[in-house]
Design an enzyme around this catalytic site. Structure first.
Site, PDB file in Angstrom:
ATOM      1  N   GLU A   1       0.699  -3.645  12.101  1.00 26.92           N
ATOM      2  CA  GLU A   1       1.549  -3.189  10.712  1.00 26.92           C
ATOM      3  C   GLU A   1       2.964  -3.595  10.902  1.00 26.92           C
ATOM      4  OE1 GLU A   1       0.137   0.504   8.299  1.00 26.92           O
ATOM      5  OE2 GLU A   1       2.257   1.003   9.243  1.00 26.92           O
TER       6      GLU A   1
ATOM      7  N   CYS B   1       6.145   6.344   4.251  1.00 31.08           N
ATOM      8  CA  CYS B   1       4.915   5.789   3.729  1.00 31.08           C
ATOM      9  C   CYS B   1       4.260   6.148   2.918  1.00 31.08           C
ATOM     10  CB  CYS B   1       3.907   5.453   5.018  1.00 31.08           C
ATOM     11  SG  CYS B   1       4.856   4.247   6.134  1.00 31.08           S
TER      12      CYS B   1
ATOM     13  N   HIS C   1       0.808  -1.170   0.111  1.00 36.84           N
ATOM     14  CA  HIS C   1       0.019   0.039   0.108  1.00 36.84           C
ATOM     15  C   HIS C   1       1.003   1.196   0.117  1.00 36.84           C
ATOM     16  CE1 HIS C   1       0.116   1.435   4.472  1.00 36.84           C
ATOM     17  NE2 HIS C   1       0.916   0.726   4.311  1.00 36.84           N
TER      18      HIS C   1
ATOM     19  N   HIS D   1      -1.441 -10.743  -0.181  1.00 36.33           N
ATOM     20  CA  HIS D   1      -0.755 -10.452  -1.476  1.00 36.33           C
ATOM     21  C   HIS D   1      -1.714  -9.554  -2.500  1.00 36.33           C
ATOM     22  CE1 HIS D   1       1.684 -13.651   0.318  1.00 36.33           C
ATOM     23  NE2 HIS D   1       2.749 -13.281  -0.564  1.00 36.33           N
TER      24      HIS D   1
ATOM     25  N   HIS E   1       4.003  -4.722   3.977  1.00 40.00           N
ATOM     26  CA  HIS E   1       3.975  -5.043   5.520  1.00 40.00           C
ATOM     27  C   HIS E   1       3.460  -6.419   5.360  1.00 40.00           C
ATOM     28  CE1 HIS E   1       4.410  -1.031   7.019  1.00 40.00           C
ATOM     29  NE2 HIS E   1       3.174  -0.654   6.170  1.00 40.00           N
TER      30      HIS E   1
ATOM     31  N   HIS F   1       4.859   0.309  -0.751  1.00 39.05           N
ATOM     32  CA  HIS F   1       5.691  -0.438   0.243  1.00 39.05           C
ATOM     33  C   HIS F   1       5.006  -1.529   0.766  1.00 39.05           C
ATOM     34  CE1 HIS F   1       3.879   2.147   3.076  1.00 39.05           C
ATOM     35  NE2 HIS F   1       4.089   1.352   3.758  1.00 39.05           N
TER      36      HIS F   1
END
Length: 155
Positions: A139, A50, A41, A94, A56, A54
């Site tokens: 996160e 952010c 996201h 994913h 997580h 990127h």
């Protein structure tokens, strides 16, 4: 010193324990189940790293309370997993979250409320007065957002 015991006579229902003894109490209890997913996201209107695309490895934790049934269960952990797999994870794992979630900035704070709403909706009408108590969305291993039932129903 502790010793080990080899079970020679496996307990049998209606012989060693009666069916009415399977539920030990009539209290509300909370069970919790944890899931992980990987997703990408980026954040809009955010002046930090952010803002760039990127990913997580997220962890979602669901706390569900209810009254135990006649065999002592609130909700089967497998049922929670099925709800997760079929109704929530399919939108997250994913995935590019900016595309798969409703229009929102994909902050942990927004996403945890979405996860709460999806699980809460899935639990509607479930036996044993099951209700969602909280969702915690990590996160990173040390950073999470949380939604609690009292906040979702009372502002």
């Amino acid at each position: 010193m502790y010793g080990f015991t080899i079970v020679e006579n496996l307990q049998k229902i209606d012989e060693h324990i009666k069916r009415h003894e399977l539920n030990y109490h009539s209290k509300r209890v909370m069970v919790s189940k944890e899931f992980t997913f990987d997703a990408a996201h980026h954040l809009h209107c955010y002046d930090g790293k952010c803002k760039n695309l990127h990913g997580h490895t997220y962890t979602a934790v669901f706390g569900i309370s209810g009254y135990t049934d006649d065999i002592g269960l609130v909700i089967d952990f497998g049922d929670i997993k099925t709800i997760w797999k079929e109704q929530i994870e399919v939108h997250l794992d994913h995935r590019y979250l900016n595309d798969t979630l409703p229009d929102m900035n994909t902050t942990a704070e927004n996403m945890v409320v979405w996860c709460y709403e999806k699980m809460d909706e899935a639990l509607a009408g479930y036996p044993n007065s099951c209700r969602l108590e909280f969702v915690r969305l990590y996160e990173t291993p040390t950073s999470y957002a949380e939604a609690r039932r009292e906040w979702m129903t009372h502002g």
